[in-house]
Write a protein that holds these residues in place. Structure first.
Motif, PDB file in Angstrom:
ATOM      1  N   GLU A  23     -18.309 -15.078 -51.854  1.00  0.00           N
ATOM      2  CA  GLU A  23     -18.923 -14.778 -53.785  1.00  0.00           C
ATOM      3  C   GLU A  23     -18.001 -13.570 -53.970  1.00  0.00           C
ATOM      4  OE1 GLU A  23     -23.039 -15.481 -53.367  1.00  0.00           O
ATOM      5  OE2 GLU A  23     -22.986 -17.930 -53.384  1.00  0.00           O
ATOM      6  N   ARG A  24     -18.337 -12.944 -53.262  1.00  0.00           N
ATOM      7  CA  ARG A  24     -17.844 -11.599 -54.034  1.00  0.00           C
ATOM      8  C   ARG A  24     -16.191 -11.230 -53.692  1.00  0.00           C
ATOM      9  NH1 ARG A  24     -22.804 -12.146 -53.140  1.00  0.00           N
ATOM     10  NH2 ARG A  24     -24.370 -10.909 -54.066  1.00  0.00           N
ATOM     11  N   GLY A  25     -15.387 -12.206 -53.451  1.00  0.00           N
ATOM     12  CA  GLY A  25     -13.976 -11.813 -52.683  1.00  0.00           C
ATOM     13  C   GLY A  25     -13.629 -11.542 -51.850  1.00  0.00           C
ATOM     14  N   VAL A  26     -14.644 -11.603 -50.505  1.00  0.00           N
ATOM     15  CA  VAL A  26     -14.011 -10.934 -49.898  1.00  0.00           C
ATOM     16  C   VAL A  26     -13.610 -12.777 -48.336  1.00  0.00           C
ATOM     17  CG1 VAL A  26     -14.689  -9.595 -47.524  1.00  0.00           C
ATOM     18  CG2 VAL A  26     -15.456  -8.783 -49.836  1.00  0.00           C
ATOM     19  N   LEU A  27     -12.917 -12.864 -48.472  1.00  0.00           N
ATOM     20  CA  LEU A  27     -12.231 -14.309 -47.533  1.00  0.00           C
ATOM     21  C   LEU A  27     -11.798 -13.575 -45.633  1.00  0.00           C
ATOM     22  CD1 LEU A  27     -11.224 -15.785 -50.765  1.00  0.00           C
ATOM     23  CD2 LEU A  27     -13.538 -16.143 -49.415  1.00  0.00           C
ATOM     24  N   PRO A  28     -12.453 -14.959 -45.123  1.00  0.00           N
ATOM     25  CA  PRO A  28     -11.578 -14.253 -43.487  1.00  0.00           C
ATOM     26  C   PRO A  28      -9.836 -14.237 -43.831  1.00  0.00           C
ATOM     27  CG  PRO A  28     -13.246 -16.025 -44.266  1.00  0.00           C
ATOM     28  CD  PRO A  28     -12.468 -15.566 -45.418  1.00  0.00           C
ATOM     29  N   GLU A  29      -9.615 -13.653 -42.635  1.00  0.00           N
ATOM     30  CA  GLU A  29      -7.814 -13.828 -43.119  1.00  0.00           C
ATOM     31  C   GLU A  29      -7.423 -14.857 -42.676  1.00  0.00           C
ATOM     32  OE1 GLU A  29      -4.595 -10.993 -40.902  1.00  0.00           O
ATOM     33  OE2 GLU A  29      -6.081 -11.096 -39.758  1.00  0.00           O
ATOM     34  N   GLU A  30      -7.829 -15.402 -41.675  1.00  0.00           N
ATOM     35  CA  GLU A  30      -7.004 -16.801 -41.597  1.00  0.00           C
ATOM     36  C   GLU A  30      -6.524 -17.639 -42.557  1.00  0.00           C
ATOM     37  OE1 GLU A  30     -11.217 -17.708 -39.919  1.00  0.00           O
ATOM     38  OE2 GLU A  30      -9.626 -16.342 -39.574  1.00  0.00           O
ATOM     39  N   ASP A  31      -8.113 -17.904 -44.152  1.00  0.00           N
ATOM     40  CA  ASP A  31      -7.682 -18.106 -45.549  1.00  0.00           C
ATOM     41  C   ASP A  31      -7.184 -17.237 -46.448  1.00  0.00           C
ATOM     42  OD1 ASP A  31      -9.197 -19.784 -44.495  1.00  0.00           O
ATOM     43  OD2 ASP A  31     -11.269 -19.422 -45.638  1.00  0.00           O
ATOM     44  N   GLY A  32      -6.598 -16.829 -45.644  1.00  0.00           N
ATOM     45  CA  GLY A  32      -5.364 -15.398 -46.603  1.00  0.00           C
ATOM     46  C   GLY A  32      -6.172 -14.488 -46.734  1.00  0.00           C
ATOM     47  N   GLY A  34      -9.583 -11.827 -49.814  1.00  0.00           N
ATOM     48  CA  GLY A  34      -9.467 -11.983 -51.382  1.00  0.00           C
ATOM     49  C   GLY A  34      -9.235 -11.133 -51.613  1.00  0.00           C
ATOM     50  N   PRO A  35      -9.655 -11.375 -52.802  1.00  0.00           N
ATOM     51  CA  PRO A  35      -9.209 -10.751 -53.608  1.00  0.00           C
ATOM     52  C   PRO A  35      -9.471  -8.851 -53.448  1.00  0.00           C
ATOM     53  CG  PRO A  35     -10.250 -11.916 -55.024  1.00  0.00           C
ATOM     54  CD  PRO A  35     -10.011 -12.567 -53.778  1.00  0.00           C
ATOM     55  N   ASN A  36     -10.917  -8.596 -52.626  1.00  0.00           N
ATOM     56  CA  ASN A  36     -11.760  -7.874 -52.917  1.00  0.00           C
ATOM     57  C   ASN A  36     -11.513  -7.518 -51.188  1.00  0.00           C
ATOM     58  OD1 ASN A  36     -12.031  -7.422 -55.594  1.00  0.00           O
ATOM     59  ND2 ASN A  36     -14.083  -9.166 -55.001  1.00  0.00           N
ATOM     60  N   GLY A  37     -11.251  -8.165 -50.687  1.00  0.00           N
ATOM     61  CA  GLY A  37     -10.537  -7.911 -49.664  1.00  0.00           C
ATOM     62  C   GLY A  37     -10.498  -9.023 -47.872  1.00  0.00           C
ATOM     63  N   ILE A  38     -10.312  -8.756 -47.058  1.00  0.00           N
ATOM     64  CA  ILE A  38     -10.330  -9.306 -45.986  1.00  0.00           C
ATOM     65  C   ILE A  38     -11.878  -9.384 -44.931  1.00  0.00           C
ATOM     66  CG2 ILE A  38      -8.875  -9.940 -43.718  1.00  0.00           C
ATOM     67  CD1 ILE A  38      -6.779  -8.677 -45.460  1.00  0.00           C
ATOM     68  N   LEU A  39     -12.212 -10.430 -44.614  1.00  0.00           N
ATOM     69  CA  LEU A  39     -13.366 -10.103 -43.743  1.00  0.00           C
ATOM     70  C   LEU A  39     -12.810 -10.678 -42.574  1.00  0.00           C
ATOM     71  CD1 LEU A  39     -16.432 -10.888 -42.866  1.00  0.00           C
ATOM     72  CD2 LEU A  39     -16.163 -13.143 -43.336  1.00  0.00           C
ATOM     73  N   VAL A  40     -12.963  -9.921 -41.667  1.00  0.00           N
ATOM     74  CA  VAL A  40     -12.971  -9.799 -39.915  1.00  0.00           C
ATOM     75  C   VAL A  40     -13.777 -10.197 -39.211  1.00  0.00           C
ATOM     76  CG1 VAL A  40     -12.259  -7.879 -37.741  1.00  0.00           C
ATOM     77  CG2 VAL A  40     -11.475  -7.497 -40.411  1.00  0.00           C
ATOM     78  N   ARG A  41     -13.773 -11.684 -38.563  1.00  0.00           N
ATOM     79  CA  ARG A  41     -14.792 -11.651 -37.334  1.00  0.00           C
ATOM     80  C   ARG A  41     -14.772 -11.242 -36.720  1.00  0.00           C
ATOM     81  NH1 ARG A  41     -15.860 -17.636 -40.475  1.00  0.00           N
ATOM     82  NH2 ARG A  41     -13.826 -17.734 -39.581  1.00  0.00           N
ATOM     83  N   THR A  42     -15.160 -11.339 -35.710  1.00  0.00           N
ATOM     84  CA  THR A  42     -15.201 -11.075 -34.329  1.00  0.00           C
ATOM     85  C   THR A  42     -15.903 -12.845 -33.514  1.00  0.00           C
ATOM     86  OG1 THR A  42     -16.824  -9.471 -33.489  1.00  0.00           O
ATOM     87  CG2 THR A  42     -14.922  -8.581 -34.118  1.00  0.00           C
ATOM     88  N   SER A  43     -15.493 -12.137 -32.200  1.00  0.00           N
ATOM     89  CA  SER A  43     -16.217 -13.080 -31.125  1.00  0.00           C
ATOM     90  C   SER A  43     -16.691 -12.607 -29.571  1.00  0.00           C
ATOM     91  CB  SER A  43     -15.596 -14.888 -30.724  1.00  0.00           C
ATOM     92  OG  SER A  43     -16.090 -15.768 -30.353  1.00  0.00           O
TER      93      SER A  43
END
Length: 53
Positions: A23-32, A34-43
């Protein structure tokens, strides 16, 4: 037997956090990203590694 995360109570909170970021424009890298950043997820799943460059 260990519960899979998608059936675990924490899965709902994880999905809520992902929605909050989206909702704040931060999306995962695998989704390309977002306009406000890339969400980095770890496992920490066995056999997976975080690769950082």
């Amino acid at each position: 037997m260990r519960a899979r995360l998608h059936h675990h109570p924490h899965a709902t909170r994880r999905q809520q956090r992902l929605k909050w970021y989206a909702e704040r424009g931060v999306l995962p890298e695998e989704d390309g990203g977002g306009p406000n950043g890339i969400l980095v997820r770890t496992s920490d799943e066995r056999g997976e590694r975080l690769l950082a460059t």
